[in-house]
Design a protein around this motif. Sequence first.
Motif, PDB file in Angstrom:
ATOM      1  N   ARG A   1       0.834  -1.207   0.000  1.00 40.20           N
ATOM      2  CA  ARG A   1       0.000   0.000   0.000  1.00 40.20           C
ATOM      3  C   ARG A   1       0.866   1.253   0.000  1.00 40.20           C
ATOM      4  N   VAL A   2       2.003   1.181   0.695  1.00 49.79           N
ATOM      5  CA  VAL A   2       2.944   2.307   0.686  1.00 49.79           C
ATOM      6  C   VAL A   2       3.449   2.546  -0.734  1.00 49.79           C
ATOM      7  N   ASP A   3       3.879   1.472  -1.399  1.00 49.24           N
ATOM      8  CA  ASP A   3       4.341   1.595  -2.784  1.00 49.24           C
ATOM      9  C   ASP A   3       3.245   2.158  -3.683  1.00 49.24           C
ATOM     10  N   GLU A   4       2.026   1.656  -3.490  1.00 48.05           N
ATOM     11  CA  GLU A   4       0.902   2.111  -4.310  1.00 48.05           C
ATOM     12  C   GLU A   4       0.653   3.603  -4.119  1.00 48.05           C
ATOM     13  N   ARG A   5       0.685   4.071  -2.892  1.00 44.35           N
ATOM     14  CA  ARG A   5       0.461   5.490  -2.611  1.00 44.35           C
ATOM     15  C   ARG A   5       1.555   6.355  -3.242  1.00 44.35           C
ATOM     16  N   LEU A   6       2.807   5.945  -3.072  1.00 40.81           N
ATOM     17  CA  LEU A   6       3.912   6.732  -3.625  1.00 40.81           C
ATOM     18  C   LEU A   6       3.867   6.759  -5.147  1.00 40.81           C
ATOM     19  N   ASN A   7       3.566   5.632  -5.766  1.00 42.52           N
ATOM     20  CA  ASN A   7       3.506   5.582  -7.223  1.00 42.52           C
ATOM     21  C   ASN A   7       2.363   6.440  -7.753  1.00 42.52           C
ATOM     22  N   ALA A   8       1.259   6.523  -6.996  1.00 36.71           N
ATOM     23  CA  ALA A   8       0.115   7.309  -7.441  1.00 36.71           C
ATOM     24  C   ALA A   8       0.361   8.810  -7.290  1.00 36.71           C
ATOM     25  N   LEU A   9       0.962   9.216  -6.171  1.00 38.86           N
ATOM     26  CA  LEU A   9       1.128  10.646  -5.894  1.00 38.86           C
ATOM     27  C   LEU A   9       2.434  11.212  -6.437  1.00 38.86           C
ATOM     28  N   LEU A  10       3.434  10.371  -6.615  1.00 41.07           N
ATOM     29  CA  LEU A  10       4.743  10.836  -7.091  1.00 41.07           C
ATOM     30  C   LEU A  10       5.186   9.985  -8.280  1.00 41.07           C
ATOM     31  N   PRO A  11       4.438  10.007  -9.385  1.00 40.67           N
ATOM     32  CA  PRO A  11       4.761   9.116 -10.505  1.00 40.67           C
ATOM     33  C   PRO A  11       6.084   9.431 -11.177  1.00 40.67           C
TER      34      PRO A  11
ATOM     35  N   CYS B   1       9.978   4.609  -6.366  1.00 37.15           N
ATOM     36  CA  CYS B   1      10.035   4.430  -4.914  1.00 37.15           C
ATOM     37  C   CYS B   1       9.797   2.960  -4.562  1.00 37.15           C
ATOM     38  N   VAL B   2      10.534   2.463  -3.568  1.00 35.19           N
ATOM     39  CA  VAL B   2      10.391   1.090  -3.094  1.00 35.19           C
ATOM     40  C   VAL B   2      10.449   1.106  -1.574  1.00 35.19           C
ATOM     41  N   ALA B   3       9.448   0.509  -0.924  1.00 32.93           N
ATOM     42  CA  ALA B   3       9.427   0.384   0.532  1.00 32.93           C
ATOM     43  C   ALA B   3       9.932  -0.994   0.920  1.00 32.93           C
ATOM     44  N   VAL B   4      10.842  -1.040   1.898  1.00 25.57           N
ATOM     45  CA  VAL B   4      11.476  -2.284   2.327  1.00 25.57           C
ATOM     46  C   VAL B   4      11.385  -2.380   3.850  1.00 25.57           C
ATOM     47  N   PRO B   5      10.985  -3.535   4.396  1.00 27.84           N
ATOM     48  CA  PRO B   5      10.869  -3.650   5.848  1.00 27.84           C
ATOM     49  C   PRO B   5      12.227  -3.623   6.533  1.00 27.84           C
ATOM     50  N   LEU B   6      12.237  -3.058   7.745  1.00 28.27           N
ATOM     51  CA  LEU B   6      13.425  -3.026   8.600  1.00 28.27           C
ATOM     52  C   LEU B   6      13.049  -3.668   9.931  1.00 28.27           C
ATOM     53  N   PRO B   7      13.132  -4.973  10.039  1.00 29.70           N
ATOM     54  CA  PRO B   7      12.639  -5.659  11.242  1.00 29.70           C
ATOM     55  C   PRO B   7      13.422  -5.338  12.503  1.00 29.70           C
ATOM     56  N   ASP B   8      14.613  -4.755  12.367  1.00 31.49           N
ATOM     57  CA  ASP B   8      15.435  -4.497  13.548  1.00 31.49           C
ATOM     58  C   ASP B   8      15.377  -3.043  14.008  1.00 31.49           C
ATOM     59  N   ASP B   9      14.337  -2.324  13.581  1.00 32.46           N
ATOM     60  CA  ASP B   9      14.213  -0.937  14.015  1.00 32.46           C
ATOM     61  C   ASP B   9      14.186  -0.885  15.537  1.00 32.46           C
ATOM     62  N   SER B  10      15.114  -0.167  16.140  1.00 29.70           N
ATOM     63  CA  SER B  10      15.276  -0.193  17.596  1.00 29.70           C
ATOM     64  C   SER B  10      14.231   0.640  18.323  1.00 29.70           C
ATOM     65  N   ILE B  11      13.546   1.533  17.616  1.00 30.16           N
ATOM     66  CA  ILE B  11      12.581   2.408  18.272  1.00 30.16           C
ATOM     67  C   ILE B  11      11.164   1.862  18.129  1.00 30.16           C
ATOM     68  N   ALA B  12      10.777   1.534  16.902  1.00 22.61           N
ATOM     69  CA  ALA B  12       9.393   1.135  16.651  1.00 22.61           C
ATOM     70  C   ALA B  12       9.193  -0.366  16.731  1.00 22.61           C
TER      71      ALA B  12
ATOM     72  N   VAL C   1      12.672  14.542  -0.023  1.00 21.68           N
ATOM     73  CA  VAL C   1      12.271  13.760   1.143  1.00 21.68           C
ATOM     74  C   VAL C   1      10.954  14.268   1.715  1.00 21.68           C
ATOM     75  N   ALA C   2      10.779  15.586   1.746  1.00 14.75           N
ATOM     76  CA  ALA C   2       9.546  16.157   2.300  1.00 14.75           C
ATOM     77  C   ALA C   2       8.327  15.713   1.500  1.00 14.75           C
ATOM     78  N   ASP C   3       8.481  15.590   0.176  1.00 13.96           N
ATOM     79  CA  ASP C   3       7.356  15.156  -0.660  1.00 13.96           C
ATOM     80  C   ASP C   3       6.977  13.713  -0.343  1.00 13.96           C
ATOM     81  N   ILE C   4       7.978  12.864  -0.126  1.00 16.60           N
ATOM     82  CA  ILE C   4       7.709  11.458   0.186  1.00 16.60           C
ATOM     83  C   ILE C   4       7.005  11.340   1.536  1.00 16.60           C
ATOM     84  N   ARG C   5       7.495  12.057   2.515  1.00 16.64           N
ATOM     85  CA  ARG C   5       6.856  11.984   3.838  1.00 16.64           C
ATOM     86  C   ARG C   5       5.441  12.575   3.796  1.00 16.64           C
TER      87      ARG C   5
END
Length: 339
Positions: free
Chosen positions: A258-268, A272-283, A300-304
Amino acid sequence: MTATEARTAQALADGREEIPLDTSGSTGAARRWFRLPHQMEREVELIGTHLVGPVDRVVSYAPPHHLFGALFGQWLPRMARVPVQQAWADPYEPPSVSPGERVLVVCVPMAWELLRRAWPALERARSIVALHSSAAPPRAAQDLVRRAAPLLRAHEILGSTETGGIGHRPLTPGGRAADPWRAFPDVDFVRPADAPAGRAEDLVVRGPRLARPEHGTRPPDQWATGDLVEFTGPRAFRLIGRDSSLIKVNGIRVHLARVDERLNALLPQAECVAVPLPDDSIAGEGYAVFWSCPGKEVGVADIRAALRDFPSPSRVVELADVPRTSAGKPDRKALLAAL
């Protein structure tokens, strides 16, 4: 010639020997699967009848050690007795097309920009059909389909080394990741009898084209693809994402598809590619967004901002180009190495 290509050529010659094909290994260890010649012929006939039609020439950007390239860059030309240009070996060589030919182009993501640049050489054709598989089509695909219709028509194929082709849908200028797929006629779905409508389900299939695993004596009776889908009819479904792409960020479920779909739709204009980070120490779990935009039209601001309705990515990483495997899929190992 590689060992796989040599054995494939032998299978083409004698019609008996199993054909070894490897998964890409981009998200895990590569595995070897085996298909019989009659399975290859059945898939070529099936997809040829439903999507391609008669052809006079094939231009293949898919390497033949992957199933997609073997089917349509080797078996189809041999069965149809037509010439083939193995464009994957020299992708910058313009396609060789004679006036009035019916052309099949076998595409991975990088092929579309090359086709767009070489379009004057293709315009002399009578008709062009493009088959796309292995990864989401890039913006160049929609641009070329919009520009070149009706001379060019294009189709996406959903499948894998393990299953062969499962479903298809037209690739259109306004195509979206949420558009439904239609199953090929010899594919059956394994679903719970009480599966509720409108809910995500694991995509489990059975059919005569399942491959034999390296350490098995026969193909499995059914295969869980790892995809999550929502069925929209008896033979149609929407692809939601991979079950491995479902993560929880601070307890909130996030489908990275869904993240990829949103980015591809709004920022064609960006890739953009979203990749999981299972070792995120905060979240606990998190994800990174890798992006490339040659024209520097996106930051970066546009992506966020595009992801303001999603838990925020842990990292947003700009790259000159998004690395891909030989099958055209984003190379997760190479992406994570860029962190």
